[in-house]
Design a protein around this motif. Structure first.
Motif, PDB file in Angstrom:
ATOM      1  N   PHE A 211       0.831  -1.202   0.000  1.00 21.27           N
ATOM      2  CA  PHE A 211       0.000   0.000   0.000  1.00 21.27           C
ATOM      3  C   PHE A 211       0.869   1.256   0.000  1.00 21.27           C
ATOM      4  O   PHE A 211       1.953   1.271   0.579  1.00 21.27           O
ATOM      5  CB  PHE A 211      -0.891   0.037   1.243  1.00 21.27           C
ATOM      6  CG  PHE A 211      -1.932  -1.047   1.255  1.00 21.27           C
ATOM      7  CD1 PHE A 211      -3.056  -0.957   0.446  1.00 21.27           C
ATOM      8  CD2 PHE A 211      -1.783  -2.161   2.070  1.00 21.27           C
ATOM      9  CE1 PHE A 211      -4.018  -1.958   0.453  1.00 21.27           C
ATOM     10  CE2 PHE A 211      -2.737  -3.162   2.085  1.00 21.27           C
ATOM     11  CZ  PHE A 211      -3.858  -3.071   1.269  1.00 21.27           C
ATOM     12  N   LEU A 212       0.341   2.281  -0.626  1.00 23.42           N
ATOM     13  CA  LEU A 212       1.026   3.577  -0.619  1.00 23.42           C
ATOM     14  C   LEU A 212       0.029   4.680  -0.295  1.00 23.42           C
ATOM     15  O   LEU A 212      -1.046   4.757  -0.889  1.00 23.42           O
ATOM     16  CB  LEU A 212       1.649   3.842  -1.998  1.00 23.42           C
ATOM     17  CG  LEU A 212       2.104   5.285  -2.263  1.00 23.42           C
ATOM     18  CD1 LEU A 212       3.266   5.673  -1.368  1.00 23.42           C
ATOM     19  CD2 LEU A 212       2.499   5.468  -3.736  1.00 23.42           C
ATOM     20  N   TRP A 214       0.530   8.629  -0.301  1.00 26.76           N
ATOM     21  CA  TRP A 214       1.497   9.719  -0.503  1.00 26.76           C
ATOM     22  C   TRP A 214       0.961  11.018   0.078  1.00 26.76           C
ATOM     23  O   TRP A 214      -0.245  11.219   0.180  1.00 26.76           O
ATOM     24  CB  TRP A 214       1.817   9.899  -1.991  1.00 26.76           C
ATOM     25  CG  TRP A 214       0.641   9.825  -2.920  1.00 26.76           C
ATOM     26  CD1 TRP A 214       0.197   8.725  -3.598  1.00 26.76           C
ATOM     27  CD2 TRP A 214      -0.268  10.893  -3.285  1.00 26.76           C
ATOM     28  NE1 TRP A 214      -0.914   9.035  -4.345  1.00 26.76           N
ATOM     29  CE2 TRP A 214      -1.212  10.360  -4.178  1.00 26.76           C
ATOM     30  CE3 TRP A 214      -0.360  12.249  -2.945  1.00 26.76           C
ATOM     31  CZ2 TRP A 214      -2.249  11.125  -4.737  1.00 26.76           C
ATOM     32  CZ3 TRP A 214      -1.388  13.010  -3.497  1.00 26.76           C
ATOM     33  CH2 TRP A 214      -2.306  12.443  -4.384  1.00 26.76           C
ATOM     34  N   GLU A 215       1.890  11.866   0.462  1.00 23.58           N
ATOM     35  CA  GLU A 215       1.528  13.214   0.906  1.00 23.58           C
ATOM     36  C   GLU A 215       2.289  14.163   0.001  1.00 23.58           C
ATOM     37  O   GLU A 215       3.507  14.202   0.022  1.00 23.58           O
ATOM     38  CB  GLU A 215       1.956  13.439   2.355  1.00 23.58           C
ATOM     39  CG  GLU A 215       1.326  12.493   3.355  1.00 23.58           C
ATOM     40  CD  GLU A 215       2.084  12.516   4.678  1.00 23.58           C
ATOM     41  OE1 GLU A 215       2.298  13.602   5.227  1.00 23.58           O
ATOM     42  OE2 GLU A 215       2.491  11.439   5.130  1.00 23.58           O
ATOM     43  N   THR A 282      -6.927  15.002   2.995  1.00 24.18           N
ATOM     44  CA  THR A 282      -6.302  16.020   3.831  1.00 24.18           C
ATOM     45  C   THR A 282      -5.739  17.143   2.990  1.00 24.18           C
ATOM     46  O   THR A 282      -5.119  16.885   1.956  1.00 24.18           O
ATOM     47  CB  THR A 282      -5.117  15.387   4.604  1.00 24.18           C
ATOM     48  OG1 THR A 282      -5.566  14.176   5.179  1.00 24.18           O
ATOM     49  CG2 THR A 282      -4.601  16.300   5.677  1.00 24.18           C
ATOM     50  N   GLU A 293      -0.020  21.171   1.388  1.00 19.10           N
ATOM     51  CA  GLU A 293       0.069  19.717   1.253  1.00 19.10           C
ATOM     52  C   GLU A 293      -1.298  19.118   0.973  1.00 19.10           C
ATOM     53  O   GLU A 293      -2.325  19.607   1.432  1.00 19.10           O
ATOM     54  CB  GLU A 293       0.618  19.106   2.544  1.00 19.10           C
ATOM     55  CG  GLU A 293       0.767  17.590   2.429  1.00 19.10           C
ATOM     56  CD  GLU A 293       1.179  16.928   3.738  1.00 19.10           C
ATOM     57  OE1 GLU A 293       2.310  17.157   4.181  1.00 19.10           O
ATOM     58  OE2 GLU A 293       0.356  16.176   4.289  1.00 19.10           O
ATOM     59  N   ILE A 297      -6.425   9.106   0.950  1.00 18.08           N
ATOM     60  CA  ILE A 297      -6.428   7.872   1.729  1.00 18.08           C
ATOM     61  C   ILE A 297      -5.555   6.875   0.960  1.00 18.08           C
ATOM     62  O   ILE A 297      -5.595   6.840  -0.272  1.00 18.08           O
ATOM     63  CB  ILE A 297      -7.856   7.319   1.859  1.00 18.08           C
ATOM     64  CG1 ILE A 297      -8.727   8.341   2.594  1.00 18.08           C
ATOM     65  CG2 ILE A 297      -7.857   5.968   2.568  1.00 18.08           C
ATOM     66  CD1 ILE A 297     -10.205   8.025   2.550  1.00 18.08           C
ATOM     67  N   TYR A 298      -4.785   6.089   1.674  1.00 21.93           N
ATOM     68  CA  TYR A 298      -3.846   5.192   0.995  1.00 21.93           C
ATOM     69  C   TYR A 298      -4.583   4.128   0.163  1.00 21.93           C
ATOM     70  O   TYR A 298      -5.717   3.766   0.464  1.00 21.93           O
ATOM     71  CB  TYR A 298      -2.887   4.543   1.987  1.00 21.93           C
ATOM     72  CG  TYR A 298      -3.512   3.563   2.950  1.00 21.93           C
ATOM     73  CD1 TYR A 298      -4.133   3.992   4.100  1.00 21.93           C
ATOM     74  CD2 TYR A 298      -3.466   2.184   2.698  1.00 21.93           C
ATOM     75  CE1 TYR A 298      -4.700   3.098   4.994  1.00 21.93           C
ATOM     76  CE2 TYR A 298      -4.022   1.281   3.586  1.00 21.93           C
ATOM     77  CZ  TYR A 298      -4.642   1.744   4.722  1.00 21.93           C
ATOM     78  OH  TYR A 298      -5.209   0.850   5.589  1.00 21.93           O
ATOM     79  N   ASN A 344       3.945   6.876   2.569  1.00 25.76           N
ATOM     80  CA  ASN A 344       3.505   5.989   3.654  1.00 25.76           C
ATOM     81  C   ASN A 344       3.301   4.624   3.037  1.00 25.76           C
ATOM     82  O   ASN A 344       2.489   4.459   2.122  1.00 25.76           O
ATOM     83  CB  ASN A 344       2.211   6.506   4.255  1.00 25.76           C
ATOM     84  CG  ASN A 344       2.419   7.833   4.965  1.00 25.76           C
ATOM     85  OD1 ASN A 344       2.736   7.867   6.141  1.00 25.76           O
ATOM     86  ND2 ASN A 344       2.276   8.930   4.235  1.00 25.76           N
ATOM     87  N   SER A 346       2.971   0.321   3.493  1.00 29.65           N
ATOM     88  CA  SER A 346       2.719  -0.821   4.372  1.00 29.65           C
ATOM     89  C   SER A 346       2.386  -2.051   3.531  1.00 29.65           C
ATOM     90  O   SER A 346       2.202  -1.956   2.310  1.00 29.65           O
ATOM     91  CB  SER A 346       1.572  -0.522   5.337  1.00 29.65           C
ATOM     92  OG  SER A 346       0.363  -0.403   4.626  1.00 29.65           O
ATOM     93  N   ARG A 460      10.851  14.230  12.931  1.00 36.93           N
ATOM     94  CA  ARG A 460      10.713  14.784  11.577  1.00 36.93           C
ATOM     95  C   ARG A 460      12.025  14.749  10.805  1.00 36.93           C
ATOM     96  O   ARG A 460      12.046  15.030   9.626  1.00 36.93           O
ATOM     97  CB  ARG A 460      10.179  16.208  11.655  1.00 36.93           C
ATOM     98  CG  ARG A 460       8.739  16.275  12.099  1.00 36.93           C
ATOM     99  CD  ARG A 460       7.817  16.077  10.906  1.00 36.93           C
ATOM    100  NE  ARG A 460       6.491  15.706  11.360  1.00 36.93           N
ATOM    101  CZ  ARG A 460       5.565  15.149  10.579  1.00 36.93           C
ATOM    102  NH1 ARG A 460       5.830  14.893   9.317  1.00 36.93           N
ATOM    103  NH2 ARG A 460       4.393  14.842  11.044  1.00 36.93           N
ATOM    104  N   ARG A 470       2.675   1.795   9.841  1.00 35.62           N
ATOM    105  CA  ARG A 470       3.283   1.881   8.512  1.00 35.62           C
ATOM    106  C   ARG A 470       4.663   2.504   8.634  1.00 35.62           C
ATOM    107  O   ARG A 470       4.993   3.067   9.679  1.00 35.62           O
ATOM    108  CB  ARG A 470       2.431   2.774   7.619  1.00 35.62           C
ATOM    109  CG  ARG A 470       2.350   4.214   8.147  1.00 35.62           C
ATOM    110  CD  ARG A 470       1.308   5.034   7.417  1.00 35.62           C
ATOM    111  NE  ARG A 470       1.286   6.414   7.804  1.00 35.62           N
ATOM    112  CZ  ARG A 470       0.543   6.932   8.778  1.00 35.62           C
ATOM    113  NH1 ARG A 470      -0.219   6.139   9.506  1.00 35.62           N
ATOM    114  NH2 ARG A 470       0.581   8.215   9.034  1.00 35.62           N
ATOM    115  N   GLU A 472       7.115   5.430   6.929  1.00 31.09           N
ATOM    116  CA  GLU A 472       6.979   6.647   6.143  1.00 31.09           C
ATOM    117  C   GLU A 472       8.334   6.956   5.531  1.00 31.09           C
ATOM    118  O   GLU A 472       9.256   7.342   6.236  1.00 31.09           O
ATOM    119  CB  GLU A 472       6.521   7.766   7.091  1.00 31.09           C
ATOM    120  CG  GLU A 472       5.932   8.950   6.395  1.00 31.09           C
ATOM    121  CD  GLU A 472       5.244   9.896   7.382  1.00 31.09           C
ATOM    122  OE1 GLU A 472       4.611   9.408   8.341  1.00 31.09           O
ATOM    123  OE2 GLU A 472       5.362  11.105   7.189  1.00 31.09           O
TER     124      GLU A 472
END
Ligand code: ADP
Ligand code: MG
Length: 729
Positions: A211-212, A214-215, A282, A293, A297-298, A344, A346, A460, A470, A472
């Motif tokens: 799964f990905l 992204w932000e 988001t 940003e 949802i992944y 992100n 997983s 960070r 997950r 990141e």
């Protein structure tokens, strides 16, 4: 902030922003309306075709030509009803972004007329005239054919009036010329390896999905100001510009209220993306002024990556509608944060288990620790390669340049998890694990709480952080195709899991119980991969030194980092996992060097031009004004007094002269350095020369230009300044 020199029609634009018509329906009603999704497949395809296609999508079973004919017919019908007139194979060449070549849905009908035509053949495979895409020498011009082939695992969609069909792009000889092909292969590799490890715990697992989530970070600038910055237009970043007196010191932009104009843009962008089936969720301000940003949802990694690429084209279109330009460059402005794209990542099973979520039972927790530790091992073993996968001329401004994230790939776990691993490391398998036929087995390690990390526990500065359920991967660049990083990550983890399974099998063949075997191997891994675990400040100089001592890859030069693709270990990794061949790796690395050189070359040219025909003329005009003034003092006042009065100006004149001289001299030097570099035929050596010789001169020229900006009369300066570009209201 508007200026006298660059008047932005803020008010009119803001008014217009308020008028953006948004659909009255709820997102749930228009979500995916432009996507040939399962609902539409069911509606437009015969049942047997639908079932076969879903099977292909889920289990990658090959689809027969005949079924493809049927799919094409259904897809065409839907697309025509939606008003589409053209179709395109949509692919991801190695120069970044996406490529498309539109063809109309028309064919001669054989009776002098036209019919709407779209056959299975056209759906499955095409031969775009794409000989100019980078290929690293795989396609000599006489054999320049490249094929695009349908990827049925990612649904077709409509943009404007064009039906877009996600495809892979490969050479006539079979080598991949894109990002999607190896990504798909890496997804298969990690599925296979992870499934085989999961079966040690649960024989019902049949599939593991990567799964990905992204932000995407980006900047917005006013289009009018953008148009007055040739460097932004041609290179996507400012090559000069003194820091604004106020920038991000107060961190007042982060999570602050979103400016009206921007809010209107974001709303429209969200709607457009939702219609394309991208589950955006988001949106917020980022740390730097004008930085924002967006995160969905992944999703399954291949689809998520297609969605990110789609976003990267839609965002420009919507931005322009709102009189903005969107900057996806990793470092558009010096002195404030750059943009990244957190990946992100997983793994999850078809039985609904997230393999990076601590579970409720000891067995679940052993599964969790197994995947956690194997991932850390993979990052440890291939930390140089992972860095190579995110490196580029543009991302080099972030990586290692004293900003998030550092050019050393390390893993952040947080205090609690570190304690768990330390405890396993220190324990003997007998005390840590008790196998009991009736009660299963128990872990002698502390109970692992379900939610391991809260926000305060986050670091960070870490490029690869565990964030609860997950990992990141934060080092990916904002303009990058995530496929590059994900391919390496999936492949490295696949190889590691495969090795793990083999070691378990060997131990259990000696009669050791499975749980004990798992524990024993994991404990060795925890010891081995310890150097890659780091929770401290990734930006500090002390870490650079320590990382070197720990044997991590600390190289900072992009062209040398690309070498990591071609080490014996990397070649072995990619070939053994069936993801990339040696020829493909060589070709890709060649493209990396070539692209690196071209980017720096263009920037150096633009900088040289701007220095010579914007900066120096203006500085010299201002200098003449001052000289004139000084001369006039002499005409009016007695010599002594004149000298005194002119002192201040005299100093400025000298300062201007010094900086101007340096700009001129170094621009000439830079031209010479480019000439030398351009004569080098070998792409690697050329990129190194650009990095070592041209880049430092660009930095130094910029230094002097920025000094001039501070001295020269504001009214005369031709380029919009940072304070004008950066504070949208
Ligand atoms: P933050 O900025 O705090 O890191 P965001 O909410 O902006 O968090 O983004 C988190 C991203 O991670 C979202 O895209 C989200 O869907 C994704 N994500 C959450 N859980 C998982 C998971 N198990 N696997 C992959 N991605 C995930
Ligand atoms: Mg994040």
């Amino acid at each position: 902030m508007t200026s006298l020199r660059f008047k932005v029609v803020d008010e009119a634009i803001r008014r217009k922003a308020k008028e953006v018509a948004l659909p009255a329906e709820r997102p749930s009603e228009y979500f995916g309306m432009y996507v040939f999704n399962r609902d539409r497949m069911r509606k437009y395809l015969p049942k047997n075709v639908y079932v076969a296609l879903v099977d292909t999508m889920e289990n990658r079973t090959p689809l027969s030509r005949e079924l493809a004919m049927n799919v094409a017919a259904g897809m065409k019908q839907w697309a025509l009803e939606m008003g589409a007139t053209h179709y395109t194979h949509w692919f991801q060449p190695l120069n970044g972004g996406t490529a498309e070549k539109h063809d109309a849905f028309v064919e001669h009908d054989g009776h002098g007329g036209m019919i709407e035509e779209f056959s299975g053949k056209l759906l499955i495979q095409q031969e775009p005239d794409a000989s100019s895409f980078p290929n690293g020498g795989i396609r000599n011009t006489f054999e320049a054919r490249g094929y695009s082939a349908w990827d049925p695992t990612s649904p077709a969609f409509i943009v404007g009036t064009t039906l877009c069909i996600p495809t892979v792009f490969i050479a006539y000889t079979g080598e991949a010329l894109d990002f999607k092909t190896p990504l798909l292969k890496s997804i298969v590799a990690v599925d296979k390896a992870a499934t085989s490890v999961c079966r040690l715990f649960d024989p019902n697992v049949r599939k593991v999905t990567s799964f990905l989530g992204w932000e995407q970070e980006y900047f917005l600038v006013d289009e009018g100001l953008w148009a007055a910055r040739p460097d932004l237009i041609l290179t996507g970043r400012t090559l000069m510009g003194h820091e604004s007196a106020k920038n991000q010191q107060l961190e007042d932009h982060y999570f602050g209220s979103i400016p009206t104009r921007v809010a209107a843009f974001m709303k429209e962008l969200d709607v457009e993306l939702l219609k394309l089936g991208i589950p955006v969720k988001t949106r917020h301000n980022e740390v730097a002024p004008n930085q924002f940003e967006l995160a969905p949802i992944y999703e399954e990694a291949n689809l998520a990556n297609d969605h990110n690429l789609l976003l990267m084209s839609v965002i420009h279109r919507v931005a322009r509608k709102h009189s903005f330009r969107c900057l996806l460059h990793e470092k558009p402005f010096k002195g404030i944060n750059g943009s990244g794209k957190h990946n992100n990542w997983s793994l999850g099973t078809d039985t609904g288990v997230n393999l990076f979520s601590p579970g409720k039972t000891p067995k679940d927790n052993l599964l969790f620790i197994t995947f956690l530790v194997n991932t850390i091992m993979a990052v440890y073993r291939y930390n140089g390669l992972l860095k190579a996968s995110v490196m580029s001329a543009t991302n080099a401004h972030r990586l290692g340049a004293n900003e998030a994230p550092p050019a050393i790939i390390s893993v952040f776990l947080g205090r609690q998890l570190n304690e768990v691993l330390d405890k396993i490391e220190a324990s003997t398998s007998e005390e840590a694990i008790t196998v009991d036929d009736k009660a299963g087995f128990k872990l002698g390690i502390a109970h692992i709480p379900e939610l391991l990390l809260d926000n305060t526990d986050r670091n960070r500065t870490s490029p690869f952080a565990f964030t609860g359920n997950r990992f990141e991967f934060r080092a990916v660049g904002s303009s990058a195709n995530c496929g590059g990083a994900l391919t390496v990550l999936n492949t490295a983890v696949a190889a590691q899991l495969k090795l793990f399974r083999r070691q378990i099998d060997e131990l259990s063949a000696t009669g050791m119980p499975i749980e004990k075997a798992i524990f024993t191997v994991l404990r060795d891994y925890i010891r081995e991969c310890k150097p890659v675990r780091f929770d401290g400040n990734g930006y500090s100089d002390a870490w650079k030194q320590e990382a070197r001592e720990r044997g991590l890859d600390t190289e900072t030069s992009a062209p040398l980092i690309f070498d990591r693709f071609l080490t014996q270990e990397s070649i072995e990794l990619f070939t053994s996992m069936g993801v990339l061949s040696k020829v493909e790796l060589e070709a890709r690395t060649e493209v990396e060097w070539e692209t690196y050189t071209k980017k720096i070359q263009i920037e150096a040219r633009v900088l040289g031009d701007l220095a010579m025909n914007h900066i120096l003329p203006v500085a010299s005009r201002y200098q003449s004004m001052l000289l004139d003034k000084v001369a006039k003092f002499g005409e009016i006042f007695p010599a002594d007094e004149a000298k005194q009065l002119a002192e201040q100006d005299r100093l400025l004149i000298v300062k201007l002269a010094e900086h101007m001289k340096e700009v001129q001299r170094q621009v000439e030097e830079m031209v010479e350095a480019r000439k030398v570099a351009n004569r080098i035929a070998d792409e690697r050596a050329k990129a190194i020369e650009y990095h070592d010789k041209v880049l430092p001169l660009m930095e130094s020229i910029r230094y002097h230009i920025d000094k001039l900006e501070l001295i020269v009369d504001n009214e005369m300066w031709t380029l919009p300044k940072y304070r004008e570009l950066l504070f949208l209201k």
